[in-house]
Design a protein around this motif. Structure first.
Motif, PDB file in Angstrom:
ATOM      1  N   CYS A 125     -16.421  -0.497  -3.136  1.00  0.00           N
ATOM      2  CA  CYS A 125     -15.489   0.297  -2.347  1.00  0.00           C
ATOM      3  C   CYS A 125     -15.982   1.734  -2.203  1.00  0.00           C
ATOM      4  O   CYS A 125     -15.928   2.328  -1.123  1.00  0.00           O
ATOM      5  N   GLU A 173       0.830  -1.207   0.000  1.00  0.00           N
ATOM      6  CA  GLU A 173       0.000   0.000   0.000  1.00  0.00           C
ATOM      7  C   GLU A 173       0.863   1.255   0.000  1.00  0.00           C
ATOM      8  O   GLU A 173       0.476   2.285  -0.582  1.00  0.00           O
ATOM      9  N   TRP A 229     -15.287 -12.170  -6.603  1.00  0.00           N
ATOM     10  CA  TRP A 229     -16.454 -12.446  -5.774  1.00  0.00           C
ATOM     11  C   TRP A 229     -17.494 -13.280  -6.520  1.00  0.00           C
ATOM     12  O   TRP A 229     -18.699 -13.012  -6.467  1.00  0.00           O
ATOM     13  N   TRP A 256      -8.437   1.096  -4.612  1.00  0.00           N
ATOM     14  CA  TRP A 256      -9.574   2.011  -4.724  1.00  0.00           C
ATOM     15  C   TRP A 256      -9.755   2.804  -3.436  1.00  0.00           C
ATOM     16  O   TRP A 256     -10.080   4.000  -3.476  1.00  0.00           O
ATOM     17  N   GLY A 257      -9.563   2.141  -2.289  1.00  0.00           N
ATOM     18  CA  GLY A 257      -9.705   2.862  -1.025  1.00  0.00           C
ATOM     19  C   GLY A 257      -8.721   4.001  -0.893  1.00  0.00           C
ATOM     20  O   GLY A 257      -9.067   5.107  -0.456  1.00  0.00           O
ATOM     21  N   ASP A 309      -8.234  -9.492  -4.921  1.00  0.00           N
ATOM     22  CA  ASP A 309      -9.346  -8.790  -4.287  1.00  0.00           C
ATOM     23  C   ASP A 309      -8.851  -7.753  -3.279  1.00  0.00           C
ATOM     24  O   ASP A 309      -9.300  -6.603  -3.267  1.00  0.00           O
ATOM     25  N   ALA A 310      -7.929  -8.181  -2.418  1.00  0.00           N
ATOM     26  CA  ALA A 310      -7.402  -7.280  -1.395  1.00  0.00           C
ATOM     27  C   ALA A 310      -6.613  -6.135  -2.021  1.00  0.00           C
ATOM     28  O   ALA A 310      -6.677  -4.987  -1.563  1.00  0.00           O
ATOM     29  N   ILE A 358     -14.538  -4.127  -8.209  1.00  0.00           N
ATOM     30  CA  ILE A 358     -14.584  -3.783  -6.781  1.00  0.00           C
ATOM     31  C   ILE A 358     -14.663  -2.278  -6.537  1.00  0.00           C
ATOM     32  O   ILE A 358     -14.893  -1.839  -5.421  1.00  0.00           O
ATOM     33  N   ASP A 376     -18.719   1.823   0.286  1.00  0.00           N
ATOM     34  CA  ASP A 376     -18.209   1.720   1.648  1.00  0.00           C
ATOM     35  C   ASP A 376     -17.626   3.040   2.141  1.00  0.00           C
ATOM     36  O   ASP A 376     -17.489   3.244   3.350  1.00  0.00           O
ATOM     37  N   HIS A 377     -17.309   3.932   1.212  1.00  0.00           N
ATOM     38  CA  HIS A 377     -16.711   5.220   1.582  1.00  0.00           C
ATOM     39  C   HIS A 377     -17.685   6.389   1.429  1.00  0.00           C
ATOM     40  O   HIS A 377     -17.263   7.545   1.379  1.00  0.00           O
ATOM     41  N   TRP A 398      -9.146  -3.646  -3.450  1.00  0.00           N
ATOM     42  CA  TRP A 398      -9.828  -2.920  -2.371  1.00  0.00           C
ATOM     43  C   TRP A 398      -8.907  -1.843  -1.794  1.00  0.00           C
ATOM     44  O   TRP A 398      -9.336  -0.712  -1.551  1.00  0.00           O
ATOM     45  N   SER A 399      -7.644  -2.184  -1.611  1.00  0.00           N
ATOM     46  CA  SER A 399      -6.690  -1.200  -1.089  1.00  0.00           C
ATOM     47  C   SER A 399      -6.453  -0.070  -2.085  1.00  0.00           C
ATOM     48  O   SER A 399      -6.393   1.107  -1.711  1.00  0.00           O
TER      49      SER A 399
END
Length: 293
Positions: free
Chosen positions: A137, A25, A121, A83-84, A76-77, A133, A140-141, A80-81
């Motif tokens: 994401c 990250e 998924w 885009w977050g 996947d992880a 994703i 979620d934000h 997610w990281s």
């Protein structure tokens, strides 16, 4: 809170300070940081290539087992990281800063990289053209400003500017996101705090400016499922059809005009410009329809 304008250096270190970034990250953050800074330090296409190179997919052996305990090796992880982090840094990029344009150019560059199919998924999606994703994401934000503090409001406007550009450039099609954002701003009574009222009209302005034409093209009177009706139901002041429809667009345009008298003096021209822009979009669509006929 002083907001960077023009091509000023952005202070994005807050993202690093507030998050315990894993090593991969840190690599992602550094690329995004350099992309958005004056210059920029790295061009959009090069940033996209670097991100793609970091993606944990072995092209020589796509069936190779993935160590799911290692987020750097889990697609996947990783997504997610990525885009977050993008959402978090874009909360710190004001609408007028070139970093907003650079991020869209970066996403467009990602979309041009030769596609690979992933099982995300339980469904097959293309990397990067489907932006897998990104939708969940973003959802979620969607942390609304809550209390009317200047920092939170600035970040909410910045994030809406980014989301509106994604939709406007048709990188992501998401009717419900459009409805949720404009419903909050236009379909309920305005809050008492002036700063929050100004926030609402600023959010609307970003959506109309950067996604207005796309929104108008997507207006439809198609029949909705019961679930779609619930998700896209109207706010307190709107009693028309659910979904993204012409009736709702008309209500929004009328409401923007009404709100223009209730925001601070410096925001009144922005509100009036948004209402005028909506009328112009309608006229452009009418002319285009006549030309096709």
């Amino acid at each position: 809170m002083a907001t960077p304008s023009g091509d000023e250096k952005l202070d994005l270190e807050r993202v690093r300070a507030e998050e315990e970034l894993k090593p991969f990250e840190e690599q992602l953050f550094n690329i995004l940081h350099d992309l958005l800074q004056p210059g920029p330090i790295i061009e959009a296409a090069d940033a996209a290539a670097e991100i793609n190179d970091l993606f944990p997919l072995n092209e020589d052996d796509p069936e190779a087992p993935v160590d799911e305990s290692d987020p750097a090796a889990d697609p996947d992880a990783f997504l997610w990281s990525l885009w977050g982090l993008i959402i978090q840094v874009m909360r710190l990029v004001p609408p007028q800063h070139p970093g907003q344009i650079r991020m869209i150019s970066f996403l467009q560059a990602l979309g041009k990289i030769p596609t690979r199919t992933l099982d995300i998924w339980g469904s097959e999606q293309n990397l990067w053209t489907d932006f897998p994703i990104l939708r969940p994401c973003l959802r979620d934000h969607l942390e609304y400003i809550g209390e009317p503090d200047p920092d939170g409001i600035s970040e909410w406007i910045n994030q809406n500017s980014f989301m509106a550009r994604i939709v406007g450039q048709e990188l992501l099609s998401w009717d419900t996101l459009i409805i949720w954002m404009l419903r909050d701003a236009l379909e309920d009574d305005l809050p008492q705090e002036q700063i929050a009222r100004d926030c609402y009209i600023s959010v609307v302005s970003e959506w109309i400016t950067h996604a207005g034409q796309t929104i108008y093209r997507q207006l439809s009177d198609k029949e909705l499922s019961e679930q779609q009706k619930r998700v896209t139901r109207g706010g307190k002041l709107y009693h028309g059809k659910a979904g993204l429809c012409a009736e709702r667009w008309e209500f929004w345009k009328q409401r923007v005009g009404e709100i223009s008298t209730l925001v601070s003096a410096e925001l009144q021209p922005i509100a009036l410009d948004a209402a005028q822009r909506m009328s112009e979009i309608e006229e452009l669509a009418r002319i285009a329809e006549e030309m096709r006929g």
